[in-house]
Design a protein around this motif. Structure first.
Motif, PDB file in Angstrom:
ATOM      1  N   CYS A  90     -26.796  45.642  10.452  1.00 23.10           N
ATOM      2  CA  CYS A  90     -28.207  45.280  10.603  1.00 23.10           C
ATOM      3  C   CYS A  90     -28.840  45.608   9.991  1.00 23.10           C
ATOM      4  O   CYS A  90     -30.084  44.466   9.299  1.00 23.10           O
ATOM      5  CB  CYS A  90     -28.370  45.224  11.726  1.00 23.10           C
ATOM      6  SG  CYS A  90     -26.723  44.226  13.295  1.00 23.10           S
ATOM      7  N   GLY A 164     -32.700  38.818   8.864  1.00 27.61           N
ATOM      8  CA  GLY A 164     -32.505  40.029   9.800  1.00 27.61           C
ATOM      9  C   GLY A 164     -32.220  38.873  10.704  1.00 27.61           C
ATOM     10  O   GLY A 164     -30.986  40.221  11.129  1.00 27.61           O
ATOM     11  N   LEU A 167     -27.965  38.665   9.428  1.00 28.21           N
ATOM     12  CA  LEU A 167     -26.815  40.238   9.122  1.00 28.21           C
ATOM     13  C   LEU A 167     -26.882  40.570  11.041  1.00 28.21           C
ATOM     14  O   LEU A 167     -26.147  41.392  11.428  1.00 28.21           O
ATOM     15  CB  LEU A 167     -28.146  40.917   8.626  1.00 28.21           C
ATOM     16  CG  LEU A 167     -27.814  40.791   6.817  1.00 28.21           C
ATOM     17  CD1 LEU A 167     -28.739  41.606   6.347  1.00 28.21           C
ATOM     18  CD2 LEU A 167     -26.821  40.443   6.353  1.00 28.21           C
ATOM     19  N   THR A 168     -27.378  40.912  12.071  1.00 22.82           N
ATOM     20  CA  THR A 168     -27.583  41.404  13.096  1.00 22.82           C
ATOM     21  C   THR A 168     -26.797  40.083  14.060  1.00 22.82           C
ATOM     22  O   THR A 168     -25.559  40.640  14.650  1.00 22.82           O
ATOM     23  CB  THR A 168     -29.410  40.614  14.253  1.00 22.82           C
ATOM     24  OG1 THR A 168     -30.197  41.330  13.370  1.00 22.82           O
ATOM     25  CG2 THR A 168     -28.901  40.954  15.654  1.00 22.82           C
ATOM     26  N   THR A 170     -24.186  38.952  12.176  1.00 21.90           N
ATOM     27  CA  THR A 170     -22.908  39.389  11.709  1.00 21.90           C
ATOM     28  C   THR A 170     -22.733  40.908  12.462  1.00 21.90           C
ATOM     29  O   THR A 170     -21.189  40.511  12.673  1.00 21.90           O
ATOM     30  CB  THR A 170     -23.297  39.380  10.040  1.00 21.90           C
ATOM     31  OG1 THR A 170     -23.730  38.329   9.810  1.00 21.90           O
ATOM     32  CG2 THR A 170     -21.712  39.850   9.518  1.00 21.90           C
ATOM     33  N   GLY A 171     -23.605  41.589  12.142  1.00 20.58           N
ATOM     34  CA  GLY A 171     -23.165  42.961  12.757  1.00 20.58           C
ATOM     35  C   GLY A 171     -22.694  43.002  14.516  1.00 20.58           C
ATOM     36  O   GLY A 171     -21.550  43.325  14.278  1.00 20.58           O
TER      37      GLY A 171
END
Length: 399
Positions: A90, A164, A167-168, A170-171
């Motif tokens: 993230c 952001g 990717l958050t 994804t995390g």
């Protein structure tokens, strides 16, 4: 046909999950690098330096995770590394300067290195419970995870979703699936030595061999093969464009041919290794890779060069999984630490290969620099015999 018990099958599925998640997280980071570079306002040279920071942090994560997995076990270390990777991926999406991105990449690299060693060490344990090789398929799942990331990343970028946010998400996927998969993992004591020799514990005391020299040779072989892989990752498309004069879209087919052939080869390798043995996979695969890259570098026509890149990927596809399996089976009591050395040296090669080729292009044409990975593949073929089991010495008659 031998029936595999339920627990190893569940552990195999969980291991597929971790390899796929690792490839997915790395792929999502890669496709968003241009956005992150613009958001932080850094130059290409600064980005290159920060990518080296990521690589150094990954190497550190590998070396720490190895002994930790031996001490605390896979059911603790691997999910913890997966959660760390999920949280860390993230960070780059919210970086707004070079130092915040650098800090984010330290954590991301560390988590990536930790899960790399942890999941490979666990894969060796699962493979022991199987009557046939299964390691290469795990590595193929890493490639599948990266391909899924490329598709999803392209879709979110096209839809204008903030880096952001993507990717958050994804995390979050990494964290949730890591926690859910933890209960299915196995420890070395859970896996009978069905297909691998436990050399440190099973051999008679007088015949035990120390894994020190062997593990370093395995590591050097991994460095040679992964350095060659790194050359294809960063230079295949550029070679096609600059040397053969193709368009950028046509040039992209070079890496595509390499990647597809490598993924396909990894799904096929386990079946071939079951009857040919790991030494043959490394030896003949490295020879095929050397022939393929020589063809790609020397070919005056685009179709022939693409065939060369495909042969290069096919040849490299099965070698590294065999080396990782061998390292993990040298001594089950220190499997993680031994694995960390081999994976770490291989990772150094993956990072060093593109930089080495870039440096050599100052003095020679790009296609001539490919002689370096060709020579390394030949050397890997020469030393592949390290994977052949040594015959036990004959008992001397008494009297």
């Amino acid at each position: 046909m031998t029936t595999v018990p339920t627990r190893p099958r569940a552990a195999r599925f969980a291991t597929f999950m971790f390899f796929g998640l690792n490839g997915f997280a790395m792929g999502m980071w890669v496709v968003h690098i241009p956005n992150v570079e613009r958001a932080t306002g850094i130059s290409h040279s600064t980005l290159g330096a920060l990518l080296l920071v990521l690589g150094g942090a990954a190497f550190a994560g590998m070396q720490l995770a190895g002994p930790l997995v031996d001490r605390f076990g896979h059911r603790r270390l691997v999910p913890a590394a997966g959660v760390l990777l999920g949280l860390a991926v993230c960070g780059p999406g919210f970086a707004d300067s070079w130092w915040t991105l650098g800090l984010a990449l330290v954590f991301f690299g560390f988590g990536n290195g930790a899960i790399d060693v942890g999941m490979n060490s666990h894969a060796v344990v699962v493979e022991r419970a199987y009557p046939r090789p299964i390691m290469a398929a795990f590595h193929a799942m890493w490639s599948i995870g990266g391909a899924i990331a490329a598709v999803i990343g392209a879709a979110t970028l096209g839809a204008g979703v903030a880096t952001g946010v993507t990717l958050t998400g994804t995390g979050l996927v990494c964290v949730v699936l890591s926690v859910l998969s933890a209960r299915f993992l196995m420890e070395p004591a859970d896996a009978p030595s069905a297909g691998a020799a436990d050399t440190a514990e099973a051999a008679p005391a007088g015949r035990r061999r120390t894994p020190g020299r062997t593990v370093w040779l395995l590591g050097l072989l991994a460095l040679a093969l992964m350095l060659s892989e790194g050359v294809a990752n960063d230079w295949a498309a550029l070679h096609m464009e600059k040397v053969l004069g193709t368009s950028a879209s046509t040039a992209a087919l070079a890496y595509g041919a390499f990647a597809v052939a490598m993924t396909t080869g990894r799904f096929l390798t386990d079946r071939v290794a079951a009857w040919s043995g790991p030494a043959a996979i490394v030896r003949y695969g490295a020879i095929l890779a050397a022939i393929g890259l020589t063809t790609a570098a020397a070919a005056p026509w685009v179709p022939l060069s693409l065939v060369g890149w495909a042969l290069f990927g096919l040849g490299l596809s099965g070698g590294v999984p065999q080396l990782f399996t061998a390292a993990g089976n040298l001594d089950t009591r220190a499997s993680g630490a031994l694995m960390a050395r081999v994976v770490g040296l291989g990772y150094v090669g993956l990072l060093a290969g593109p930089a080495l080729i870039g440096g050599l292009t100052r003095w020679m044409p790009l296609n001539v620099t490919f002689a370096v990975p060709v020579v390394l593949c030949v050397l890997a073929a020469v030393f592949a015999g390290i994977l052949s089991p040594k015959p036990e010495p004959a008992e001397q008659p008494v009297g």
